[in-house]
Design an enzyme around this catalytic site. Structure first.
Site, PDB file in Angstrom:
ATOM      1  N   HIS A  14      54.072 -45.556 -22.385  1.00  0.00           N
ATOM      2  CA  HIS A  14      54.953 -44.663 -21.597  1.00  0.00           C
ATOM      3  C   HIS A  14      54.152 -44.001 -20.489  1.00  0.00           C
ATOM      4  O   HIS A  14      53.286 -43.171 -20.772  1.00  0.00           O
ATOM      5  CB  HIS A  14      55.553 -43.570 -22.511  1.00  0.00           C
ATOM      6  N   HIS A  16      54.245 -42.813 -15.927  1.00  0.00           N
ATOM      7  CA  HIS A  16      54.888 -42.720 -14.612  1.00  0.00           C
ATOM      8  C   HIS A  16      53.868 -43.098 -13.548  1.00  0.00           C
ATOM      9  O   HIS A  16      52.827 -42.461 -13.439  1.00  0.00           O
ATOM     10  CB  HIS A  16      55.389 -41.291 -14.361  1.00  0.00           C
ATOM     11  N   LYS A 100      65.786 -47.131 -20.483  1.00  0.00           N
ATOM     12  CA  LYS A 100      65.398 -45.730 -20.697  1.00  0.00           C
ATOM     13  C   LYS A 100      66.598 -44.807 -20.606  1.00  0.00           C
ATOM     14  O   LYS A 100      67.335 -44.820 -19.613  1.00  0.00           O
ATOM     15  CB  LYS A 100      64.371 -45.338 -19.620  1.00  0.00           C
ATOM     16  N   HIS A 137      64.315 -40.155 -23.823  1.00  0.00           N
ATOM     17  CA  HIS A 137      63.853 -38.786 -23.577  1.00  0.00           C
ATOM     18  C   HIS A 137      64.716 -37.893 -24.455  1.00  0.00           C
ATOM     19  O   HIS A 137      65.888 -37.672 -24.155  1.00  0.00           O
ATOM     20  CB  HIS A 137      63.985 -38.396 -22.101  1.00  0.00           C
ATOM     21  N   HIS A 175      57.413 -39.306 -26.392  1.00  0.00           N
ATOM     22  CA  HIS A 175      56.647 -38.055 -26.271  1.00  0.00           C
ATOM     23  C   HIS A 175      57.175 -36.973 -27.207  1.00  0.00           C
ATOM     24  O   HIS A 175      57.620 -35.921 -26.773  1.00  0.00           O
ATOM     25  CB  HIS A 175      56.588 -37.565 -24.816  1.00  0.00           C
ATOM     26  N   ASP A 248      52.531 -40.541 -21.136  1.00  0.00           N
ATOM     27  CA  ASP A 248      53.439 -39.790 -20.264  1.00  0.00           C
ATOM     28  C   ASP A 248      52.691 -39.241 -19.056  1.00  0.00           C
ATOM     29  O   ASP A 248      53.071 -38.203 -18.505  1.00  0.00           O
ATOM     30  CB  ASP A 248      54.159 -38.669 -21.009  1.00  0.00           C
TER      31      ASP A 248
HETATM   32  O1  DOR Z   1      56.688 -33.739 -17.861  1.00  0.00           O
HETATM   33  C1  DOR Z   1      57.361 -34.706 -17.547  1.00  0.00           C
HETATM   34  N1  DOR Z   1      57.187 -35.317 -16.355  1.00  0.00           N
HETATM   35  N2  DOR Z   1      58.297 -35.136 -18.380  1.00  0.00           N
HETATM   36  C2  DOR Z   1      59.163 -36.081 -18.051  1.00  0.00           C
HETATM   37  O2  DOR Z   1      60.013 -36.396 -18.853  1.00  0.00           O
HETATM   38  C3  DOR Z   1      59.121 -36.687 -16.700  1.00  0.00           C
HETATM   39  C4  DOR Z   1      57.818 -36.553 -16.082  1.00  0.00           C
HETATM   40  C5  DOR Z   1      57.816 -36.833 -14.590  1.00  0.00           C
HETATM   41  O3  DOR Z   1      58.394 -37.837 -14.184  1.00  0.00           O
HETATM   42  O4  DOR Z   1      57.238 -36.043 -13.851  1.00  0.00           O
HETATM   43 ZN    ZN Z   2      57.738 -39.565 -19.155  1.00  0.00          ZN
END
Ligand code: DOR
Ligand code: ZN
Length: 347
Positions: A14, A16, A100, A137, A175, A248
């Site tokens: 997981h 980004h 997702k 989520h 998470h 995450d």
């Molecule tokens: O802290 C987070 N940041 N939680 C999330 O679910 C998304 C992520 C983000 O994309 O910045």
């Molecule tokens: Zn995330």
């Protein structure tokens, strides 16, 4: 105590990457540690279709440093209007690994998420039938629910009924941050797994609020009380195959975090493995680190284990105060600290 630890090459289930210059700057941190990563689709606009995921995957692959073996595993962002046939085709073609679920309004770029789980029930039924995993989520939204309770309430209102209704559906509870979540996962079937981030193993909510507001410790779901952090450490190091590594990692520019309305997200990609391994060492569970980092995730997803290894040395590692990522300053997790472990390299 061993002076080094060699494990099968791990995956990040997981994270980004964002897009554009930021993506090109952050991909190498992950690609140099992990063989694969489940890439979140909450771009703006979100990655909602197979075609968008294929295009995004190509952009990520271009950002992988030459000679580094790394495969992004793509996800589609579910909306009230998701097309089950498109997602099923993307899964069959190997473009999509999972879909997702962002409850609308739960986190960064989730405005187009699902407003009511009933709206995607036909899509979820199709996913259950074809074995396509659902990444979740797990937080409810709505002003009436305290932000520290949103995960536990999500279990009662959404997740437990969903799993009861579609027992075949593979669900990754992402998470997780609470003892309630760990208890739910422990008691669920082997179709239910969970990822755990380094920050939720390392910090409790005091890290965000004691001595002043510390925006670089803020992510969603927000870190909870110490008892929950301890429950997560027990779950991660338990040896249960239901728990696996998912950082995450969520980069936001420093100015967007240090703001009157700071963004949620912790950029932990640069030293994710060092962070996790120190937790396993503290818990006397170094022998279980490989399962969590490199075996449980692929087994849950039904993917092959990686070939090759990585080695971590017991040696001090100074973490930068900030990093330049595509022209934006980002403060990484553990900024300014000296860590006890250091990644040596990919074998
Ligand atoms: O802290 C987070 N940041 N939680 C999330 O679910 C998304 C992520 C983000 O994309 O910045
Ligand atoms: Zn995330």
């Amino acid at each position: 105590m061993p002076e080094s630890l060699t494990i099968r090459r791990p995956d990040d289930w997981h994270l980004h990457f964002r897009d554009g210059a930021m993506m090109r700057a952050v991909v190498p941190y992950t690609a140099c540690q992990f063989a694969r990563a489940i890439v979140m689709p909450n771009l703006s606009p979100p990655v909602t279709t197979t075609a968008m995921a294929a295009a995004y995957r190509a952009r990520i692959v271009e950002a992988v440093p030459p000679g580094v073996q790394f495969a992004p595993l793509m996800t589609a962002y579910l909306t009230d209007h998701s097309d089950a046939a498109d997602l099923a085709a993307g899964f069959a073609d190997g473009v999509l690994t999972a879909a997702k679920l962002y409850p609308a309004g739960a986190t960064t770029n989730s405005a187009q998420g699902v407003t009511d789980i009933a709206n995607i029930m036909p899509v979820l039924e199709r996913m259950a039938a074809i074995g396509m995993p659902l990444c979740v989520h797990g937080e409810v939204t709505g002003d009436e629910v305290d932000i520290f309770d949103r995960e536990a309430v999500f279990i009662d209102r959404i997740l437990a009924p969903l799993v009861a209704r579609l027992p075949e559906l593979k669900v990754v509870f992402e998470h997780i941050t609470t003892s309630q979540a760990a208890n739910f996962v422990d008691g669920a079937s082997d179709r239910v797994g969970a990822t755990i981030t380094p920050q939720h193993l390392q910090i409790n909510r005091n890290a965000i609020l004691v001595g002043g507001i510390r925006p670089h410790m803020f992510c969603l779901p927000v870190a909870k009380r110490e008892e929950h952090r301890l429950a997560l450490r027990r779950a991660a190091t338990s040896g249960s195959g239901k728990y696996f590594l998912g950082t995450d990692s969520a980069p936001h520019p420093r100015h967007a975090k240090e703001s009157a309305c700071g963004c949620a997200g912790i950029f932990n990609a640069p030293h994710a493995l060092e962070s996790y391994v120190s937790v396993f060492e503290e818990e006397g569970a170094l022998d279980r680190f490989e399962g969590f980092a490199s075996e449980n995730g692929p087994r849950f997803y039904g993917l092959p284990l990686n070939e090759g290894t990585i080695t971590l040395d017991k040696a001090p590692l100074a973490v930068a105060d900030e990093l330049d990522c595509g022209g934006e300053a980002i403060v990484p997790f553990h900024a300014g600290e000296t860590m006890r472990w250091r990644l040596r390299g990919v074998g």
